[in-house]
Scaffold this motif. Structure first.
Motif, PDB file in Angstrom:
ATOM      1  N   LEU A  33      -2.727  -6.214   7.921  1.00 25.07           N
ATOM      2  CA  LEU A  33      -2.405  -6.858   6.556  1.00 25.07           C
ATOM      3  C   LEU A  33      -3.962  -7.117   5.896  1.00 25.07           C
ATOM      4  O   LEU A  33      -3.973  -8.188   5.093  1.00 25.07           O
ATOM      5  CB  LEU A  33      -1.961  -8.219   6.747  1.00 25.07           C
ATOM      6  CG  LEU A  33      -0.376  -8.283   7.424  1.00 25.07           C
ATOM      7  CD1 LEU A  33       0.057  -9.572   7.864  1.00 25.07           C
ATOM      8  CD2 LEU A  33       0.685  -7.484   6.675  1.00 25.07           C
ATOM      9  N   LEU A  34      -4.805  -6.262   6.140  1.00 23.78           N
ATOM     10  CA  LEU A  34      -5.988  -6.389   5.483  1.00 23.78           C
ATOM     11  C   LEU A  34      -6.148  -6.030   3.995  1.00 23.78           C
ATOM     12  O   LEU A  34      -5.587  -5.080   3.690  1.00 23.78           O
ATOM     13  CB  LEU A  34      -7.038  -5.653   6.269  1.00 23.78           C
ATOM     14  CG  LEU A  34      -7.396  -6.004   7.712  1.00 23.78           C
ATOM     15  CD1 LEU A  34      -7.923  -5.257   8.553  1.00 23.78           C
ATOM     16  CD2 LEU A  34      -8.193  -7.395   7.717  1.00 23.78           C
ATOM     17  N   GLU A  35      -6.831  -6.559   3.222  1.00 28.84           N
ATOM     18  CA  GLU A  35      -7.118  -6.422   1.941  1.00 28.84           C
ATOM     19  C   GLU A  35      -8.863  -5.776   1.931  1.00 28.84           C
ATOM     20  O   GLU A  35      -9.566  -6.360   2.501  1.00 28.84           O
ATOM     21  CB  GLU A  35      -6.951  -7.247   0.950  1.00 28.84           C
ATOM     22  CG  GLU A  35      -5.526  -7.821   0.756  1.00 28.84           C
ATOM     23  CD  GLU A  35      -4.810  -6.806   0.051  1.00 28.84           C
ATOM     24  OE1 GLU A  35      -5.295  -5.978  -0.542  1.00 28.84           O
ATOM     25  OE2 GLU A  35      -3.472  -6.946   0.272  1.00 28.84           O
ATOM     26  N   THR A  36      -9.124  -4.898   0.942  1.00 28.46           N
ATOM     27  CA  THR A  36     -10.555  -4.349   1.119  1.00 28.46           C
ATOM     28  C   THR A  36     -10.856  -4.526  -0.595  1.00 28.46           C
ATOM     29  O   THR A  36     -10.061  -4.446  -1.583  1.00 28.46           O
ATOM     30  CB  THR A  36     -10.784  -3.029   1.540  1.00 28.46           C
ATOM     31  OG1 THR A  36      -9.929  -2.043   0.669  1.00 28.46           O
ATOM     32  CG2 THR A  36     -10.248  -2.917   2.857  1.00 28.46           C
ATOM     33  N   VAL A  37     -12.160  -4.689  -0.783  1.00 31.53           N
ATOM     34  CA  VAL A  37     -12.644  -4.677  -2.124  1.00 31.53           C
ATOM     35  C   VAL A  37     -13.888  -3.958  -2.349  1.00 31.53           C
ATOM     36  O   VAL A  37     -14.892  -3.958  -1.059  1.00 31.53           O
ATOM     37  CB  VAL A  37     -12.987  -6.226  -2.637  1.00 31.53           C
ATOM     38  CG1 VAL A  37     -11.745  -6.911  -2.937  1.00 31.53           C
ATOM     39  CG2 VAL A  37     -13.745  -7.073  -1.815  1.00 31.53           C
ATOM     40  N   ASP A  38     -14.398  -3.326  -3.220  1.00 31.78           N
ATOM     41  CA  ASP A  38     -15.716  -2.412  -3.359  1.00 31.78           C
ATOM     42  C   ASP A  38     -16.878  -3.321  -3.825  1.00 31.78           C
ATOM     43  O   ASP A  38     -17.605  -3.512  -4.688  1.00 31.78           O
ATOM     44  CB  ASP A  38     -15.523  -1.609  -4.329  1.00 31.78           C
ATOM     45  CG  ASP A  38     -16.645  -0.322  -4.147  1.00 31.78           C
ATOM     46  OD1 ASP A  38     -17.192  -0.405  -3.294  1.00 31.78           O
ATOM     47  OD2 ASP A  38     -16.484   0.411  -5.237  1.00 31.78           O
TER      48      ASP A  38
END
Length: 628
Positions: free
Chosen positions: A143-148
């Motif tokens: 359920l991970l989210e990533t951002v740059d």
């Protein structure tokens, strides 16, 4: 034109001009009012409106470009756009703040759930695959989210450590943020809890703050034991057991009522033999106080009261009688008024019958004194070799067929107690056992009290003198001298200490590195370390020697500023005398300009304030470069 007509004309001129000015002012005011009203109605009160003739000027700082454009549109509905003068500015756009990265890893019998926000540069797939590879692991829910955004400092090391910690803990929640890891877990037992805490502390990377909340099921205490001694006004609990916090408070308050002012903790666990345990302890403590001193041992429902050999017989008989009558049912009393006890401690005295076992800090065990016969001697020797190592036991006992029937039981109980000590000794006599030594666990007196109380029964007249040494405590994970230097070197490998050119002043980056080094040296107070300063070969030799000493002194001063005790740390400048690279190249000279941390001895300093770090013999150890 008549004179009168001229006068009338001249009089009309200023009146016409004045009327024009009045009309213009009215138009300006009216225009400004209309515009301001429309802006206020729309909530754009940041804009300022001024009118100059037919022109309407707009000024102020718009929150954003959209607000500025909206004001122009609103004003354009009331005023001809050609009459609008735009003097508005737009507030500079602030740089977007990087989000707060964090990840929670939840693990139970059904699998692992990963929740949180992480930089896109983190290897998400690698984390998931490594967790899926765990034996017996169920599904990994991602359920991970990533951002740059760039990963913040210490994020990757915290994430790696959190992943490693999760592998150790089948039922846990591990949270990671930049520079910090929090572990909440359930262990199988107190021993497992201690093992987990020690291992996690040992694995914690430099610069990562670890917090742990590891719970364990309530221990089963068997036998349920209390041990309290009072002699020469000094009182102490060697063991204290209770089933609830309420019972523990009952016991401690009873001890305080008779003058106890020491540490107030009791082990909470299962196994209490009677609901009146707290009442029995309070009653027995009062009896011991009335005797003026001695030792009280309660093992399950057996109460053993050993008075001082100086108590009058009449006082002893009265107190014992009252105590026996007042103890709750189930509890039985065994009271002893011993003869004066004389301990020889060698096992060789012809008049004092003893068995003596000693354990050195290196682990060597010697058995001396008396045993009943060769068969018992072999049993005792076999037990000792199993407990301490077959090559660590030296047996020098002699046979004595006149020993009491329970002598071998007392000897084996004493050896079991000795096994709980890092070093020390036990002395066994007919009616007395003495245990002295050093341990790395604060619970050791309690453990030994349970052993002796259980094995010796009614004859549980024993004395404990056990010193706790934090350097031996596995939970505290205090590093060895070699580990101290190795951990500092690991910091210096990644963070080279640099000085201002031709100076002993630390740079800002070097000060940050010193913070990390100081944190490691907090647990190295008894390790003798040398800070060595080194330079390249450029310049005069005497100047290089002076500069290297000044830089080594600067490191020592920086540690003192960070409240590190430096009695065990010395600073020495070597100048250009010990190059480790070629001084003919710039790269080599850069390497030679360094600070080295070196271990001066592999033995810890004595635990006294006046110990000198200069009284050590230098031995080779790992070193690492660190300064410019």
């Amino acid at each position: 034109m008549s004179f009168r007509s001229v006068l009338a004309f001249l009089a009309a001129v200023p009146m016409s001009i004045g009327g024009a000015y009045v009309s213009a002012d009215w138009i300006e005011q009216r225009s400004a009012e209309v515009v301001e009203a429309s802006l206020i109605d729309d909530g754009q009160d940041w804009a300022e409106v001024t009118a100059n003739g037919l022109q309407v000027s707009l000024s102020g700082i718009a929150p954003d470009e959209a607000s500025r454009f909206k004001v122009l549109s609103l004003v354009g509905q009331s005023v001809d756009p050609d009459r609008i003068v735009d003097q508005m500015d737009v507030r500079p756009t602030a740089e977007f703040k990087a989000p707060d990265f964090s990840i929670e890893m939840l693990r139970n019998d059904d699998g692992i759930s990963l929740i949180g926000l992480m930089p896109a540069s983190s290897d998400r797939a690698k984390i998931i695959s490594s967790l899926q590879a765990l034996e017996g692991m169920g599904e990994v829910t991602d359920l991970l989210e990533t951002v740059d955004y760039d990963a913040p400092p210490a994020w990757q090391s915290a994430l790696n450590f959190a992943t490693d910690a999760l592998r150790e803990l089948p039922k846990s929640k591990v949270s990671a943020t930049p520079g910090a890891v929090s572990v909440t877990a359930i262990s199988e037992s107190l021993e497992d809890k201690t093992r987990i805490e020690a291992r996690l502390k040992r694995l914690t990377p430099s610069g990562i703050k670890l917090t742990m909340d590891i719970s364990a099921p309530r221990q089963v205490i068997t036998p349920f034991t209390l041990r309290y001694t009072l002699e020469d006004g000094a009182a102490s609990f060697d063991a204290c057991s209770a089933d609830t916090q309420q019972t523990a408070r009952r016991i401690i308050n009873a001890a305080k009522d008779i003058g106890y002012d020491g540490a107030s903790t009791c082990a909470i666990g299962l196994g209490m033999p009677s609901p009146f345990w707290g009442d029995a302890v309070a009653t027995a403590l009062t009896g011991l106080h009335e005797l003026g001193g001695g030792a009280l041992t309660i093992s399950d429902a057996d109460v053993t009261l050993v008075a001082l050999d100086t108590v009058p017989q009449a006082t002893f008989d009265r107190v014992v009688g009252e105590l026996d009558a007042n103890l709750p049912e189930v509890f039985s009393l065994h009271a002893v008024r011993p003869e004066k006890i004389v301990v020889d401690g060698t096992g060789d005295n012809e008049e004092i019958v003893e068995f003596v076992a000693t354990r050195s800090p290196e682990g060597q065990v010697q058995l001396r004194g008396r045993l009943p016969d060769e068969q018992i001697k072999e049993i005792v020797a076999s037990y000792a070799r199993a407990a301490f190592g077959s090559n660590a036991v030296y047996v020098a006992t002699r046979d004595d067929e006149n020993l009491p029937a329970d002598w071998s039981v007392r000897v084996l109980a004493a050896l079991e107690a000795l096994d709980k000590l890092q070093s020390g000794s036990v002395v066994v006599q007919d009616d007395y056992v003495e245990v002295r030594g050093v341990s790395g666990s604060k619970d050791t007196p309690s453990v030994i009290s349970r052993i002796l109380g259980d094995k010796l029964g009614d004859a549980a007249n024993f004395d404990l003198s056990i010193r706790y040494d934090e350097l031996l405590d596995p939970v505290l994970n205090i590093p060895t001298p070699e580990e101290c230097v190795a951990r500092v070197n690991a910091i210096l490998t990644e963070n080279k200490i640099e000085f201002e050119p031709s100076s002993s002043d630390l740079t800002d980056a070097a000060n940050q590195t010193m913070d990390l080094i100081a944190a490691e040296l907090l647990n190295c107070r008894r390790t003798s370390i040398e800070i060595g300063g080194h330079t390249d070969s450029q310049g005069r030799e005497v100047m290089n020697l002076s500069l290297s000493q000044a830089r080594a002194d600067a490191i020592l001063a920086a540690l003192m500023e960070r409240r590190i005790l430096t009695r065990n740390i010395t600073a020495k400048g070597y100048g250009e005398s010990l190059p480790i690279a070629d001084n003919d190249t710039e790269a080599g000279r850069e390497i030679n300009r360094r600070i080295e941390f070196k271990l001066l001895t592999d033995e810890p300093l004595p635990a006294t304030d006046d110990a000198s770090a200069g009284d050590t013999t230098e031995t080779p150890s790992e070193t690492e470069t660190a300064s410019e």
